[in-house]
Scaffold this motif. Structure first.
Motif, PDB file in Angstrom:
ATOM      1  N   ALA A   1      -9.318 -49.008 -57.536  1.00  0.00           N
ATOM      2  CA  ALA A   1      -8.550 -48.864 -56.296  1.00  0.00           C
ATOM      3  C   ALA A   1      -8.672 -50.109 -55.426  1.00  0.00           C
ATOM      4  CB  ALA A   1      -9.025 -47.628 -55.532  1.00  0.00           C
ATOM      5  N   LEU A   2      -9.884 -50.682 -55.358  1.00  0.00           N
ATOM      6  CA  LEU A   2     -10.090 -51.901 -54.583  1.00  0.00           C
ATOM      7  C   LEU A   2      -9.285 -53.057 -55.160  1.00  0.00           C
ATOM      8  CD1 LEU A   2     -11.526 -53.695 -52.487  1.00  0.00           C
ATOM      9  CD2 LEU A   2     -13.408 -53.926 -54.116  1.00  0.00           C
ATOM     10  N   LEU A   3      -9.330 -53.230 -56.470  1.00  0.00           N
ATOM     11  CA  LEU A   3      -8.607 -54.327 -57.096  1.00  0.00           C
ATOM     12  C   LEU A   3      -7.098 -54.170 -56.927  1.00  0.00           C
ATOM     13  CD1 LEU A   3     -10.686 -54.764 -60.378  1.00  0.00           C
ATOM     14  CD2 LEU A   3     -10.660 -56.261 -58.371  1.00  0.00           C
ATOM     15  N   ALA A   4      -6.607 -52.928 -56.995  1.00  0.00           N
ATOM     16  CA  ALA A   4      -5.178 -52.696 -56.804  1.00  0.00           C
ATOM     17  C   ALA A   4      -4.765 -53.075 -55.383  1.00  0.00           C
ATOM     18  CB  ALA A   4      -4.847 -51.231 -57.089  1.00  0.00           C
ATOM     19  N   PHE A   5      -5.593 -52.709 -54.402  1.00  0.00           N
ATOM     20  CA  PHE A   5      -5.291 -53.040 -53.008  1.00  0.00           C
ATOM     21  C   PHE A   5      -5.315 -54.547 -52.801  1.00  0.00           C
ATOM     22  CE2 PHE A   5      -5.892 -53.463 -48.479  1.00  0.00           C
ATOM     23  CZ  PHE A   5      -5.143 -52.426 -47.943  1.00  0.00           C
ATOM     24  N   TRP A   6      -6.318 -55.190 -53.377  1.00  0.00           N
ATOM     25  CA  TRP A   6      -6.462 -56.652 -53.278  1.00  0.00           C
ATOM     26  C   TRP A   6      -5.251 -57.365 -53.868  1.00  0.00           C
ATOM     27  CZ3 TRP A   6      -9.638 -60.713 -51.806  1.00  0.00           C
ATOM     28  CH2 TRP A   6      -9.482 -61.904 -52.512  1.00  0.00           C
ATOM     29  N   GLU A   7      -4.845 -56.978 -55.048  1.00  0.00           N
ATOM     30  CA  GLU A   7      -3.733 -57.646 -55.708  1.00  0.00           C
ATOM     31  C   GLU A   7      -2.428 -57.424 -54.942  1.00  0.00           C
ATOM     32  OE1 GLU A   7      -3.845 -59.821 -57.853  1.00  0.00           O
ATOM     33  OE2 GLU A   7      -5.509 -59.521 -59.236  1.00  0.00           O
TER      34      GLU A   7
ATOM     35  N   THR B   1      -9.953 -45.526 -46.828  1.00  0.00           N
ATOM     36  CA  THR B   1     -11.058 -45.197 -45.925  1.00  0.00           C
ATOM     37  C   THR B   1     -12.320 -44.775 -46.673  1.00  0.00           C
ATOM     38  OG1 THR B   1     -10.178 -42.947 -45.695  1.00  0.00           O
ATOM     39  CG2 THR B   1      -9.532 -44.563 -44.034  1.00  0.00           C
ATOM     40  N   ALA B   2     -12.159 -44.234 -47.866  1.00  0.00           N
ATOM     41  CA  ALA B   2     -13.334 -43.850 -48.646  1.00  0.00           C
ATOM     42  C   ALA B   2     -14.127 -45.080 -49.066  1.00  0.00           C
ATOM     43  CB  ALA B   2     -12.907 -43.048 -49.873  1.00  0.00           C
ATOM     44  N   LEU B   3     -13.441 -46.235 -49.146  1.00  0.00           N
ATOM     45  CA  LEU B   3     -14.123 -47.472 -49.533  1.00  0.00           C
ATOM     46  C   LEU B   3     -14.641 -48.244 -48.323  1.00  0.00           C
ATOM     47  CD1 LEU B   3     -11.715 -48.782 -52.337  1.00  0.00           C
ATOM     48  CD2 LEU B   3     -13.660 -47.216 -52.536  1.00  0.00           C
ATOM     49  N   SER B   4     -14.000 -48.080 -47.159  1.00  0.00           N
ATOM     50  CA  SER B   4     -14.460 -48.805 -45.969  1.00  0.00           C
ATOM     51  C   SER B   4     -15.630 -48.107 -45.288  1.00  0.00           C
ATOM     52  CB  SER B   4     -13.310 -48.960 -44.970  1.00  0.00           C
ATOM     53  OG  SER B   4     -12.894 -47.702 -44.472  1.00  0.00           O
TER      54      SER B   4
ATOM     55  N   ARG C   1     -13.074 -59.276 -34.879  1.00  0.00           N
ATOM     56  CA  ARG C   1     -13.964 -58.457 -35.693  1.00  0.00           C
ATOM     57  C   ARG C   1     -14.023 -58.943 -37.135  1.00  0.00           C
ATOM     58  NH1 ARG C   1     -12.586 -56.284 -31.276  1.00  0.00           N
ATOM     59  NH2 ARG C   1     -13.819 -54.614 -30.321  1.00  0.00           N
ATOM     60  N   ARG C   2     -15.228 -58.851 -37.697  1.00  0.00           N
ATOM     61  CA  ARG C   2     -15.457 -59.166 -39.108  1.00  0.00           C
ATOM     62  C   ARG C   2     -16.141 -57.983 -39.774  1.00  0.00           C
ATOM     63  NH1 ARG C   2     -15.280 -64.601 -40.787  1.00  0.00           N
ATOM     64  NH2 ARG C   2     -15.002 -66.110 -39.079  1.00  0.00           N
ATOM     65  N   TYR C   3     -15.829 -57.771 -41.041  1.00  0.00           N
ATOM     66  CA  TYR C   3     -16.443 -56.690 -41.804  1.00  0.00           C
ATOM     67  C   TYR C   3     -16.720 -57.183 -43.218  1.00  0.00           C
ATOM     68  CZ  TYR C   3     -14.095 -54.136 -38.041  1.00  0.00           C
ATOM     69  OH  TYR C   3     -13.645 -53.721 -36.818  1.00  0.00           O
ATOM     70  N   ASP C   4     -17.582 -56.470 -43.891  1.00  0.00           N
ATOM     71  CA  ASP C   4     -17.807 -56.710 -45.317  1.00  0.00           C
ATOM     72  C   ASP C   4     -17.631 -55.394 -46.042  1.00  0.00           C
ATOM     73  OD1 ASP C   4     -18.627 -57.344 -47.899  1.00  0.00           O
ATOM     74  OD2 ASP C   4     -20.086 -58.807 -47.177  1.00  0.00           O
ATOM     75  N   ALA C   5     -16.578 -55.334 -46.834  1.00  0.00           N
ATOM     76  CA  ALA C   5     -16.252 -54.114 -47.561  1.00  0.00           C
ATOM     77  C   ALA C   5     -16.890 -54.088 -48.943  1.00  0.00           C
ATOM     78  CB  ALA C   5     -14.733 -53.973 -47.700  1.00  0.00           C
ATOM     79  N   GLY C   6     -17.923 -54.897 -49.146  1.00  0.00           N
ATOM     80  CA  GLY C   6     -18.591 -54.914 -50.440  1.00  0.00           C
ATOM     81  C   GLY C   6     -19.047 -53.528 -50.870  1.00  0.00           C
ATOM     82  N   LEU C   7     -18.857 -53.219 -52.117  1.00  0.00           N
ATOM     83  CA  LEU C   7     -19.206 -51.899 -52.626  1.00  0.00           C
ATOM     84  C   LEU C   7     -20.496 -51.969 -53.417  1.00  0.00           C
ATOM     85  CD1 LEU C   7     -15.712 -50.769 -53.997  1.00  0.00           C
ATOM     86  CD2 LEU C   7     -16.639 -50.481 -51.699  1.00  0.00           C
TER      87      LEU C   7
END
Length: 207
Positions: free
Chosen positions: A61-67, A10-13, A45-51
Motif C-alpha cells: 500500500a505504501l509503495l502504491a501511494f508513493w508511485e 491513516t493506518a500507516l501514518s 511540519r515534518r514527519y517520518d512515516a517509516g514503517l
C-alpha cells in the motif's frame, strides 16, 4: 505545485514521528544581548512515516501511494494524529470551536483557521485542507446550514452575507498538505510475511 486531494493511509501514518518546526535567526551582539527574528509567519511540519515490521500488504500500500505521487512531485493530505481537529483530540468538533471572522453584511467568504493560545498570546493557523463532512459552522452562536465549503482551500462561503457584527465560528477536522521529502524508498523484506521501511520523510508544503 501539483497537489492530489487524497490522504496518506491513516493506518500507516498512525505512530509516525514529527511535528512543527520554525526558522529563527539569532544574532548575538558584542554585549551579550540577542536579536531574534523569524522569516516564517507560520511553522512548517515534518514527519517520518517509516514503517517498523509490517505485513507485506502494508508495504504494498505504501509503495502504491508513493508511485502514484511520483515521489516528491505531487503533494497529498496527511493526518497529524496529534493535531487534526479544531478542538482537543479527545472530543468532537463543534460549531463554536474557532472564530473565523465577523460579519459585515457584505462579505460571504471566510477562511477556516485555528487558534493556538498560551500565556496571553494567540497564534492563528490557516486551515486549507479541512476534511469534508466534518465541518460545522455557526453565525452569532446559532448553527447554520446556509453555506458551502471548498475542501481544497478551506473557504466557507455563505449563500447570504452574515449580518454586521455577527461572530462566525466553525468546528472541523483537517489534514496537513505535504509531500514526500526524498526520491527513494528503501524496503527490506524480513520474512515471507513481513518487511519494513526504516524512513519515509514527509514535509509540509504551502498550499
Amino acid at each position: 505545485m501539483s497537489f492530489h486531494e487524497t490522504r496518506f493511509p491513516t493506518a500507516l501514518s498512525f505512530g509516525a514521528q514529527g511535528g512543527p518546526e520554525r526558522r529563527t535567526e539569532i544574532v548575538t551582539l558584542s554585549n551579550g544581548w540577542e536579536e531574534r527574528n523569524s522569516p516564517w509567519s507560520q511553522s512548517r511540519r515534518r514527519y517520518d512515516a517509516g514503517l517498523g515490521l509490517r505485513s507485506l500488504d502494508d508495504l504494498h500500500a505504501l509503495l502504491a501511494f508513493w508511485e502514484a505521487r511520483m515521489g516528491q512531485l505531487h503533494g497529498f493530505r496527511w493526518k497529524d494524529w496529534a493535531d487534526h481537529k479544531s478542538c482537543a483530540p479527545s472530543v468532537l468538533p463543534g460549531p463554536l470551536d474557532q472564530e473565523i471572522g465577523t460579519g459585515d453584511g457584505t462579505t460571504r467568504a471566510f477562511q477556516l483557521r485555528k487558534a493556538y493560545a498560551s500565556g496571553g498570546v494567540t497564534h492563528w493557523r490557516t486551515i486549507r485542507k479541512p476534511v469534508a463532512g466534518t465541518v460545522r459552522v455557526a453565525v452569532a452562536g446559532q448553527e447554520s446550514t446556509g453555506w458551502t465549503l471548498d475542501p481544497a482551500t478551506g473557504l466557507v462561503t455563505f449563500a447570504t452575507a452574515p449580518a454586521a457584527g455577527a461572530a462566525i465560528t466553525a468546528g472541523f477536522e483537517f489534514d496537513v498538505p505535504v509531500r514526500f521529502d526524498a526520491d527513494a524508498i528503501r524496503v527490506q523484506v524480513s520474512t515471507f510475511q513481513a518487511g519494513e521501511v526504516p524512513s519515509v520523510p514527509v514535509i509540509e508544503v504551502r498550499a
